[in-house]
Each structure stands twice: as C-alpha cells, then as structure tokens.
Design an enzyme around this catalytic site. Structure first.
Site, PDB file in Angstrom:
ATOM      1  N   VAL A 275       0.865  -1.127   0.016  1.00 30.45           N
ATOM      2  CA  VAL A 275      -0.112  -0.008   0.157  1.00 30.45           C
ATOM      3  C   VAL A 275       0.866   1.229  -0.036  1.00 30.45           C
ATOM      4  O   VAL A 275       0.967   2.052   0.994  1.00 30.45           O
ATOM      5  CB  VAL A 275      -1.154  -0.080   1.118  1.00 30.45           C
ATOM      6  CG1 VAL A 275      -1.826  -1.060   0.829  1.00 30.45           C
ATOM      7  CG2 VAL A 275      -0.547  -0.394   2.406  1.00 30.45           C
ATOM      8  N   HIS A 276       1.447   1.382  -1.045  1.00 34.56           N
ATOM      9  CA  HIS A 276       2.563   2.493  -1.362  1.00 34.56           C
ATOM     10  C   HIS A 276       1.983   3.796  -0.964  1.00 34.56           C
ATOM     11  O   HIS A 276       2.667   4.413   0.099  1.00 34.56           O
ATOM     12  CB  HIS A 276       3.000   2.548  -2.939  1.00 34.56           C
ATOM     13  CG  HIS A 276       3.306   1.339  -3.446  1.00 34.56           C
ATOM     14  ND1 HIS A 276       4.515   0.788  -3.184  1.00 34.56           N
ATOM     15  CD2 HIS A 276       2.532   0.329  -4.111  1.00 34.56           C
ATOM     16  CE1 HIS A 276       4.420  -0.306  -4.009  1.00 34.56           C
ATOM     17  NE2 HIS A 276       3.222  -0.685  -4.356  1.00 34.56           N
ATOM     18  N   ASP A 277       0.769   4.388  -1.383  1.00 35.41           N
ATOM     19  CA  ASP A 277       0.420   5.753  -1.157  1.00 35.41           C
ATOM     20  C   ASP A 277      -0.150   5.955   0.189  1.00 35.41           C
ATOM     21  O   ASP A 277      -0.063   7.124   0.571  1.00 35.41           O
ATOM     22  CB  ASP A 277      -0.784   5.923  -2.197  1.00 35.41           C
ATOM     23  CG  ASP A 277      -0.120   5.860  -3.709  1.00 35.41           C
ATOM     24  OD1 ASP A 277       0.776   5.858  -3.973  1.00 35.41           O
ATOM     25  OD2 ASP A 277      -1.194   5.661  -4.520  1.00 35.41           O
TER      26      ASP A 277
END
Length: 356
Positions: A275-277
């Site tokens: 979940v990069h963002d």
C-alpha cells in the site's frame, strides 16, 4: 521525525493529486480520518485508470468518508509526451478492485486541476503541502504555469521512483515515473538548488514495499470498526463474492484489497498488498516516523529499456545541486497500527448502508 500525539499535531493543509487506484483510495480514506488534515483539493491524474474515472472514484470516496464538499478536479488526460497506459490487471477496470462504489452525488470541478492548484498556492503562500501519489503530469503542468510553486508550497511529498531496488513496472522503473518520465524529470529539475527544507520528500519502492498489508491487518481494521460480520478477504474466495462486513466503508475497502491481494499473489509476492500511497499520505500528514537522505535525482527519458528509471546521486559525484530527500527508513508496524486505529474510527462515524 517523531510521531506526535494527535492532540498536539499541527494542522496540515494538503493538495492531493492521485490516480485512484486501490492504494490511492486507502490513502484518501486515511486522510479523511485525520482531524488535523485539511484536504484543500483532490486532483485527478491519469494513471491506474483514466482521469475521469479517477475523479469519479475520488468523489465517491469523499462522500463515503463524510467529506463531500472537498473540490475534485480533472487535469491532464494523457502524459506529457507518451500514450497513456493503465493497469486494469493491478487495480481492476475501474481502479477499485472488486468494490462497487455508489455513484457520487457531486460532480468534478469545471476548472482544470492546474488552475485550481496555482490559485490555491498563490492564495495561501507557505501553507499548503502537495501530496503526489500519481504520475507527476499535473504537477509538472502546474510548475510550468507557476514556476514559483517550490517557494509558494510549504512542502512536497512524492510517491514514486526506485533507488537501488528493482522496479515494479520494468526491471528498473517504478509505475508512476514510468507512466510519465518527462513530467517527473521536469519536477525534479524545478527543485534543483532549493534549500533542503523545500526539497520534495520522495517515498520510493524500497520503502513503500515495506508497507505490506496482509489479511490479518484488515481483520484488525474490521474489529476496530466494530464490524459484526467481517467476511473479509481470505484466499480462495470466489471472484464474485463480496464482503458482508457490517460497516459500509470496511466492505468497500475489503473488496478493493482482495483484488490487490490476488494480484500480488498471482505475481509470486504472496497474498499481500503493497500500500505504497498510504505511507506517503502518513508522511504528508506528519503521522509517520521516517529518515531521509538528500540526493540529486535523474529520471531517464531517452533509453527505451530504462524509460522512467530513477537514479540518485547521494554523494554529489555529478556536481549538481540536490533536488530531493529520499526516504531511507520507515516503521511498518507503526504504520499499520495507525491505519487500523484511524480508519476503524472513521468507519464507525460515517453514514452506513447495510450490505446489499
């Protein structure tokens, strides 16, 4: 940077540009859970899906989170110089996995995203932080329209790039920079020579891939939200199966994340989701501890096989001024404790519709 108790957190005013996208959606929901965060505007860049679908996703999520009045605008509809490539295999045809969000009541602004950004930055100099979780197309266009943005903004946080780490789109390139490498190159060039405190904070793959969400995290989130029947995202559920969680927001997040888990699993990474963002949102909101190193970033825009690859000179060997602060340390366990607490609390508060 140290975590600060919620009651002591200073207000953060954000201009968010995203290409929503499952991890963008989680980031947006998280920001809506933060009382000290003011979302001044949410602008929509093409990437995971086309820009109009991004805007619809943003409008629907803001309404689900009880914040329907935040302006949503569409900017560019293609990268600066390259054809648009989207990722239905990663995020689903609408960018939100298996979720079926209700149609938003509001419509996107008629103003271009760049106009909205420039107007806001000029009206509130030194107050606004830019959070960029998409290809940098809109931000590059905004810098063309107002070259003083590096001085007008309070700060900039970028999710993108990959340094001493394999890419997730090509062997060397991260998705956001690969979609519009020319925009990324313009953005970093615009910050060359700025004082260190004004340089963008860059959350690259080597840090964001450490933020691995697992079904167990989602189960904790559902419990924090007070869900009575989570029926979340266990491996092997039939494709058409939808979550029956008693909290509407948790149902939609579950249906999004199951698609994302399945994508990562199909590519040999395990039943998990990067979940990069969400991590970038925590950095922008001031709710994540992290360390960073100053560097000069170059984005490749010529060599076909290296298109969108980012290179960092941490030692000044190029003899060029730094243009970024690249995150080099983060704390995943703290990030997920923050996520489950904050989004669980939001899911309890917002209006609910029963499972259909």
């Amino acid at each position: 940077m140290e975590l600060v108790p919620l009651a002591e957190k200073p207000q953060v005013s954000l201009l968010l540009d995203c290409d929503t996208g499952i991890d963008d959606a989680l980031a947006l929901v998280y920001l809506c859970s933060q009382p000290h965060v003011e979302l001044v505007a949410v602008t929509s860049t093409p990437g995971n899906v086309d820009a109009d679908q991004v805007a619809r996703n943003n409008l629907a999520l803001l309404e689900l989170c009880g914040q329907p009045g935040i302006p949503v605008a569409v900017g560019a509809r293609t990268p600066l110089r390259r054809p648009l490539v989207t990722t239905p295999e990663t995020h689903g045809p609408q960018g939100i996995g298996y979720a079926e969000l209700p149609d938003p009541c509001a419509a996107a602004q008629t103003r271009d995203a760049v106009e909205l950004w420039v107007e806001a930055a000029r009206a509130r100099p030194g107050e606004l932080t830019a959070l960029l979780t998409a290809p940098l197309t809109n931000f590059a266009r905004a810098l063309r329209a107002e070259p003083r943005l590096p001085e007008l903004l309070r700060g900039v946080v970028i999710m993108g790039g990959s340094y001493y780490h394999q890419g997730n789109t090509t062997p060397t390139a991260e998705w956001n920079t690969h979609v519009d490498p020319h925009a990324a190159a313009e953005v970093f060039a615009a910050f060359s020579g700025q004082p260190e405190e004004r340089l963008p904070v860059v959350c690259a793959l080597e840090m964001t891939e450490r933020i691995e969400m697992h079904p167990e995290h989602l189960a904790v989130l559902a419990a924090e939200a007070g869900c009575l029947e989570p029926e979340l995202v266990l491996p092997g559920q039939p494709e058409g199966r939808r979550s029956r969680a008693s909290r509407e927001l948790i149902r939609h997040l579950s249906d999004m994340l199951r698609f994302y888990f399945e994508f990562h699993s199909a590519h040999g990474q395990g039943y998990l989701a990067h979940v990069h963002d969400y991590f970038a949102a925590c950095v922008a909101a001031g709710t994540a501890r992290y360390g960073a190193r100053t560097a000069t970033v170059h984005v490749e825009t010529e060599a076909a096989r290296l298109m969108g690859t980012t290179f960092a000179d941490f030692r000044g060997l190029w003899g060029e001024a730094p243009n970024a602060r690249i995150v080099s340390e983060n704390h995943p366990e703290e990030a997920f404790a923050e996520l489950t607490r904050a989004v669980g609390s939001l899911a309890r508060r917002v209006n609910q519709r029963p499972p259909g």
